[in-house]
Scaffold this motif. Structure first.
Motif, PDB file in Angstrom:
ATOM      1  N   VAL A  96       1.143   4.672   1.703  1.00 48.44           N
ATOM      2  CA  VAL A  96       0.630   5.224   2.965  1.00 48.44           C
ATOM      3  C   VAL A  96      -0.039   6.583   2.767  1.00 48.44           C
ATOM      4  CG1 VAL A  96       2.358   3.977   4.302  1.00 48.44           C
ATOM      5  CG2 VAL A  96       2.807   6.351   3.648  1.00 48.44           C
ATOM      6  N   LEU A 126       0.829  -1.216   0.000  1.00 46.37           N
ATOM      7  CA  LEU A 126       0.000   0.000   0.000  1.00 46.37           C
ATOM      8  C   LEU A 126       0.858   1.260   0.000  1.00 46.37           C
ATOM      9  CD1 LEU A 126      -2.617  -0.949   2.774  1.00 46.37           C
ATOM     10  CD2 LEU A 126      -3.019  -0.943   0.298  1.00 46.37           C
ATOM     11  N   TRP A 170       7.841  -3.087  11.996  1.00 47.14           N
ATOM     12  CA  TRP A 170       9.210  -2.603  11.983  1.00 47.14           C
ATOM     13  C   TRP A 170       9.453  -1.741  10.743  1.00 47.14           C
ATOM     14  CZ3 TRP A 170       7.431  -7.236  10.452  1.00 47.14           C
ATOM     15  CH2 TRP A 170       7.887  -7.802   9.261  1.00 47.14           C
ATOM     16  N   VAL A 225      -1.073   0.363  12.270  1.00 51.02           N
ATOM     17  CA  VAL A 225       0.281   0.935  12.270  1.00 51.02           C
ATOM     18  C   VAL A 225       0.618   1.653  13.581  1.00 51.02           C
ATOM     19  CG1 VAL A 225       0.345   1.135   9.751  1.00 51.02           C
ATOM     20  CG2 VAL A 225      -0.395   3.107  11.113  1.00 51.02           C
ATOM     21  N   THR A 237       4.582   6.428   8.551  1.00 48.76           N
ATOM     22  CA  THR A 237       4.039   5.100   8.836  1.00 48.76           C
ATOM     23  C   THR A 237       4.610   4.062   7.882  1.00 48.76           C
ATOM     24  OG1 THR A 237       2.126   5.514   7.401  1.00 48.76           O
ATOM     25  CG2 THR A 237       1.880   6.065   9.738  1.00 48.76           C
ATOM     26  N   GLN A 238       5.590   4.468   7.088  1.00 45.28           N
ATOM     27  CA  GLN A 238       6.234   3.500   6.193  1.00 45.28           C
ATOM     28  C   GLN A 238       6.814   2.357   7.023  1.00 45.28           C
ATOM     29  OE1 GLN A 238       8.242   5.484   2.465  1.00 45.28           O
ATOM     30  NE2 GLN A 238       9.052   6.406   4.301  1.00 45.28           N
ATOM     31  N   GLY A 239       6.808   1.182   6.474  1.00 44.75           N
ATOM     32  CA  GLY A 239       7.402   0.064   7.188  1.00 44.75           C
ATOM     33  C   GLY A 239       6.770  -1.246   6.798  1.00 44.75           C
ATOM     34  N   PHE A 240       6.997  -2.231   7.641  1.00 46.40           N
ATOM     35  CA  PHE A 240       6.473  -3.583   7.416  1.00 46.40           C
ATOM     36  C   PHE A 240       5.622  -3.959   8.625  1.00 46.40           C
ATOM     37  CE2 PHE A 240      10.682  -3.181   5.500  1.00 46.40           C
ATOM     38  CZ  PHE A 240      10.377  -3.425   4.161  1.00 46.40           C
ATOM     39  N   TYR A 241       4.484  -4.580   8.348  1.00 42.11           N
ATOM     40  CA  TYR A 241       3.553  -4.922   9.420  1.00 42.11           C
ATOM     41  C   TYR A 241       2.981  -6.312   9.170  1.00 42.11           C
ATOM     42  CZ  TYR A 241       3.643   0.167   9.929  1.00 42.11           C
ATOM     43  OH  TYR A 241       4.046   1.474  10.080  1.00 42.11           O
ATOM     44  N   ALA A 242       3.022  -7.153  10.203  1.00 46.30           N
ATOM     45  CA  ALA A 242       2.289  -8.420  10.169  1.00 46.30           C
ATOM     46  C   ALA A 242       1.146  -8.244  11.158  1.00 46.30           C
ATOM     47  CB  ALA A 242       3.194  -9.568  10.568  1.00 46.30           C
TER      48      ALA A 242
END
Lengths: 321, 88
Positions: free
Chosen positions: A28, A26, A74, A46, A58-63
């Motif tokens: 952001v 996505l 992270w 996030v 809010t850039q990053g990686f999310y599980a």
């Protein structure tokens, strides 16, 4: 770009994402702003990330789980860390009970392709520059990076191409939103006043005129043009030539093969570390494959970067609103 | 005689560089011919089978969530300013 060529090129990561997750990508910019169920879910996820305060990227990686519970979040690169976070997210994962989310989508951020429009793949690369010696592998990848974006050509512009005219609206869109150095990140786009020249012409091939007498042949036209851009502060610019060909068959755009090549200089807030002085930036355009645009390739559905300001991108207003 | 010529050339150079009204010399950008268009297309258009493209990325959060519920899998989100599958 770096992630595509590093973290997401790892066989174990690919297999894990293919088989054990639902992978999602996505922008952001949209998700932070939209006032609907998708925007609420995004923000819920996030802002559970440790240390992430409102106002920070809010850039990053999310599980995360479908109920919005963050499993891991992270924002640093590295394939080993990525594997570690994926493993932690899967450990003891219990699928929650979650109902369907309903409600009207925020129309301000609807970026559906206009009726009758076509998607063109756009790729840019710095092909000649006085780069300093790369300090590490990431810098080496960055210096050779090829960017990706999409250009939208609307129905009226396709009709104009068929009538033998390269429409001003399309030439201006190409100059303002696609003659950019996006090889190192998100670059500044060009304002209308910064377009000094955006002249693109087409010359019908007399052997492939597509007239009634040779109706079986698609009309082929050569493309030639000149683009000149300067930022208001004079710190960034691009002087380039345009070449290529377009083809119209039975009123449909069947070929849009363009290349733009010229001297670029300068950088933007998020595209620092440009080569010193002037460097050669090449940009190519080709129709997105029809199969991709049906629904097989989700990437083809990603709107042009410049379409964040949709009316400006489509030439309906003068400048970003 | 050689010294005289050198001095004259230096003076001419200085005089030219101090003339602010003279138009800056801009490199003429050569046209992009069909051969170069084809060459650039071959070089810049990525192949369709790059590893990251084999990951079945979704681009709609709610649709991905529905799939996660149906398949009982967690979601993995790659979020960037500028779409990760496009833009840059």
């Amino acid at each position: 770009m770096l992630d595509r060529e590093s973290s997401f090129a790892d066989a174990q990561v690919i297999e894990t994402l293919q088989k054990r997750f639902v992978p999602l990508a996505l922008d952001v910019w949209y998700e932070e702003r939209r006032e609907d169920a998708a925007g609420e879910l995004f923000r819920k996820v996030v802002y559970q990330r440790e240390g992430l305060e409102p106002g920070r990227t809010t850039q990053g990686f999310y599980a995360f789980a479908p109920d919005g519970k963050l499993l891991q979040g992270w924002n640093h690169r590295g394939v080993d860390r990525l594997k570690e976070h994926l493993k932690k997210a899967l450990d003891d994962y219990e699928p929650p009970k979650a109902a369907a989310l309903t409600g009207v989508a925020d129309a301000r951020f609807d970026r559906t392709l206009p009726d009758g429009a076509r998607i063109v793949d756009v790729h840019a690369r710095i092909t000649k520059a006085d780069w300093p010696e790369p300090k590490d592998g990431y810098e080496r990848v960055m210096q050779a990076a090829t960017s990706s974006d999409h250009l939208w050509i609307v129905r009226e512009e396709i009709a104009a191409l068929g009538a033998g005219t390269f429409p001003t609206s399309l030439a201006t869109r190409i100059a303002r939103f696609h003659c950019i150095d996006n090889t190192r990140g998100e670059p500044p786009l060009w304002e209308i006043a910064e377009v000094q020249r955006a002249e693109i012409k087409i010359e019908p091939d007399p052997k492939r005129a597509g007239t009634a007498g040779v109706a079986k042949l698609a009309a082929l036209s050569a493309v030639e043009g000149t683009i000149s851009l300067r930022s208001a502060d004079g710190e960034r610019g691009y002087d380039a030539r345009v070449g290529g060909s377009v083809e119209i068959k039975d009123g449909a755009l069947t070929k849009f093969d363009l290349a733009i090549r010229g001297d670029f200089f300068g950088s933007g807030e998020y595209t620092r570390n440009a080569p010193p002085g002037k460097f050669t930036l090449a940009i190519v355009f080709t129709l997105a494959d029809a199969v991709d645009t049906a629904d097989g390739d989700q990437a083809a559905r990603v709107p042009p970067q410049g379409a964040r300001w949709l009316d400006d991108y489509l030439g309906k207003v003068n400048g970003r609103q | 005689m050689q010294l005289l010529i050198c001095a004259a050339l230096q003076f001419a150079t200085l005089a030219a560089s101090s003339d602010d009204s003279a138009p800056a010399r801009v490199r003429e950008i050569p046209p992009v011919l069909a051969v170069e268009v084809a060459k650039l297309h071959r070089a810049l258009i990525p192949k369709r089978d790059e590893p990251w493209q084999t990951i079945p990325w979704q681009v709609d959060l709610l649709a991905a969530r529905e799939e996660a519920i149906r398949t009982k899998r967690p979601l993995f989100l790659w979020a960037m300013n500028g779409h990760p599958l496009g833009c840059v």
